[in-house]
Write an enzyme that holds these catalytic residues in place. Structure first.
Site, short mmCIF file in Angstrom:
data_model
loop_
_atom_site.label_atom_id
_atom_site.label_comp_id
_atom_site.label_asym_id
_atom_site.label_seq_id
_atom_site.Cartn_x
_atom_site.Cartn_y
_atom_site.Cartn_z
CG HIS A 1 -8.67 -0.56 5.07
ND1 HIS A 1 -8.52 -0.61 3.69
CD2 HIS A 1 -8.21 0.67 5.44
CE1 HIS A 1 -8.00 0.52 3.27
NE2 HIS A 1 -7.80 1.32 4.31
CG ASP A 2 -10.99 2.97 4.42
OD1 ASP A 2 -10.40 2.92 5.52
OD2 ASP A 2 -10.46 3.36 3.37
CD GLU B 1 -8.80 5.21 -1.11
OE1 GLU B 1 -9.69 4.99 -0.30
OE2 GLU B 1 -7.71 5.74 -0.78
CG ASP C 1 -2.18 0.67 1.11
OD1 ASP C 1 -2.20 1.73 0.47
OD2 ASP C 1 -3.18 0.15 1.64
CG ASP D 1 -4.20 6.08 1.04
OD1 ASP D 1 -5.10 5.30 1.38
OD2 ASP D 1 -4.05 7.19 1.57
#
Ligand code: NOJ
Length: 543
Positions: free
Chosen positions: A317-318, A243, A100, A201
């Site tokens: 994970h969000d 993302e 990431d 990200d």
């Protein structure tokens, strides 16, 4: 390399949130050795790659999305040697490791920022986004994603720095070529270590122009991405996924152009944002508009066909757990978890599975003191101040808190679900006795068994990667059905998205259609579909 031959086009990627996956040393926090100990499990599931949420050195203000050293591992997760072992051992299990990359911002404890705030003429000062001002008068009224102003005053400099997330996550200044070079060198160093790719990200926010109030999709974004790709990713056979909350299909075609000039694909969130009130925040809940969900999927499937590439996901994970969100996590937990899997895994794109999704793990309802996520804690405080009732706030938190996804992985029905022998950093979901990996891995009829089969099928039939998409019964209020087709095969997916028995608008599938996977013993053979009933069928056109 011809884009059709890209390995990630028939791959399935599994996301691990390291601190909640498996703890090897009993400190209550998952770690790299814990992941290494679960590689057999992952190979058994059949996935091709693991996307690891950040494991680099970090003060953990935002659970690792605040990096203080991009070239070292946080001691909480292990060492650089552990990371090298993980890459090597995963390779033996035919699994690539995807890192990431948090490139929009660093931690305020990063050496660059420590230097940057020493003086205006420090060589690192321009690595960040500064504006002059006077204390108490912000450069403008922009807000940070985790609450509060997007500007933080540094008295020594008489300047504000810009941060789109927490105060401890100062935004990096991509306008500065020296910063960009430094980032490319760091990425190439990781490529040299043998990683299989990167997840980037909030990549659509790097080209910000705060004076114009621009955060996402800044004017120089795609110029920066092409340079980034040219200087790094294009040198190896990697998967890259950005993302991009602000991506529409036109932008996604730029990002994921088959000419490989930017990224492999993006995570876009159009489907994910449907169950919130228009123009408001994710916490402002609204029922899912089912026809709109179908329209969104159809648009992405058809518009990117041959011109870009989709990522396919319900969870990360969000996000809250999909079976609690759009399925039914009580009476029909198994049926609805499988239905959602079947629906997604028949589409074109690269599917992502978030840890525990393959078990049908659910949302959690904690007492407020047991929540850990910075976004949830800030929201609670802010909304109380604004006069929301406790009950209203908790309703939103139960539905949307990021901690729903961050409860420890449920490995077995032993203490702490087998996640740790210590005290877990966040409480285990109390339903681990009923929902856990040990109870599912040898059962072909489990949610795990269904995911495993879907992964196997994607590898076996090229129609999953390349077949053309056609939506069926578009106006039907209950059923999500579509066809995928190439020269050899026709793939049919029929899903009842609701908890009642409904008419099957398509009638019985043709006799030549073979049921590949379903969620009831005898799937979709009649005029009605049972609650959440789903079936995936294959027609071999050559027969
Ligand atoms: C998106 C990540 O997925 C999220 O977890 C994080 O808080 C923000 N970006 C900021 O890095």
């Amino acid at each position: 390399m011809k884009s059709q031959n890209k390995w990630w086009k028939s791959a399935v990627i599994y996301q691990i949130y390291p601190r909640s996956f498996a703890d090897s040393n009993g400190d209550g926090i998952g770690d790299l050795q814990g992941i290494i100990s679960k590689l057999d499990y992952l190979e058994n599931l059949g996935i091709d790659a693991v996307w690891l949420s950040p494991v680099c050195r970090s003060p953990q203000d935002d659970n690792g999305y605040d990096i203080s050293d991009y070239q070292d591992i946080d001691p909480m997760f292990g060492t650089l040697a552990d990371m090298e072992t993980l890459i090597e051992e995963a390779g033996k299990h035919h699994i690539r490791i995807i890192m990431d990359l948090v490139l929009n911002h660093s931690s305020d404890e990063h050496r660059w920022f420590q230097e940057a705030k020493k003086s205006r003429d420090n060589p690192y000062h321009d690595y960040y986004v500064w504006r002059d001002g006077t204390e108490g008068t912000f450069p403008n009224d922009m807000r940070a994603a985790f609450g509060g102003p997007a500007w933080e005053w540094v008295p020594e400099l008489g300047q504000y720095y810009f941060h789109q997330f927490s105060v401890k996550q100062p935004d990096l200044n991509w306008e500065n070529p020296k910063l960009r070079r430094e980032i490319y060198d760091m990425i190439n160093w990781w490529i040299g270590k043998g990683v299989g790719g990167f997840r980037l990200d909030v990549i659509d926010q790097i080209a910000k122009e705060p004076d114009k109030r621009i955060t996402g999709n800044g004017p120089r974004l795609h110029e920066f991405l092409r340079e980034l790709s040219r200087e790094t990713f294009q040198k190896a056979d990697l998967v890259t996924v950005g993302e991009a909350w602000g991506a529409d299909t036109e932008l996604a075609k730029l990002y994921s152009n088959p000419d490989n000039s930017e990224l492999s694909m993006v995570f876009q969130f159009e489907h994910i944002c449907l169950d919130q009130e228009a123009g408001k925040e994710k916490w402002d809940l609204a029922p899912l508009p089912f026809l709109k969900l179908k329209e969104v999927f159809e648009r992405w499937q058809t518009q990117l066909y041959g011109k870009g590439w989709n990522s396919l996901f319900w969870n990360n994970h969000d996000l809250p757990r999909i079976v609690s969100r759009w399925g039914n996590d009580r009476k029909y937990r198994v049926e609805s978890a499988k239905m959602l899997a079947i629906l997604l895994h028949g589409l074109q794109g690269t599917p992502y599975i978030y840890q525990g999704e393959e078990l049908g793990m659910t949302n959690v309802r904690y007492e407020m003191e047991d929540y850990r996520d910075i976004e949830t804690l800030n929201l609670y405080r802010e909304r109380l101040e604004k006069g929301y009732t406790e009950a209203e706030i908790m309703r939103s938190i139960y539905a949307k808190s990021r901690d729903n996804a961050r409860t420890p992985m449920q490995w077995n029905d032993g203490e702490n679900a087998g996640f740790t022998v210590g005290k877990p950093w966040i409480k285990v979901n109390p339903n681990y006795r009923e929902i856990n990996a040990a109870g599912q891995i040898s059962d072909a009829n489990s949610v795990f068994g269904c995911y495993r089969e879907l992964i196997r099928l994607r590898k076996k039939y090229p129609v999953y990667a390349e077949g053309e998409f056609r939506m069926l019964c578009r106006e039907d209020e209950n059923v999500f059905a579509y066809l995928r087709e190439d020269e050899e095969y026709q793939l049919l997916v029929i899903c009842n998205f609701h908890d009642g028995t409904v008419q099957n608008p398509l009638g019985e599938p043709d006799a030549g259609m073979k049921l590949l996977v379903g969620n009831y013993p005898e799937a979709c053979r009649g005029a009605v579909l049972r609650p959440y009933e789903a079936g995936m069928y294959l027609l071999d056109k050559r027969r």
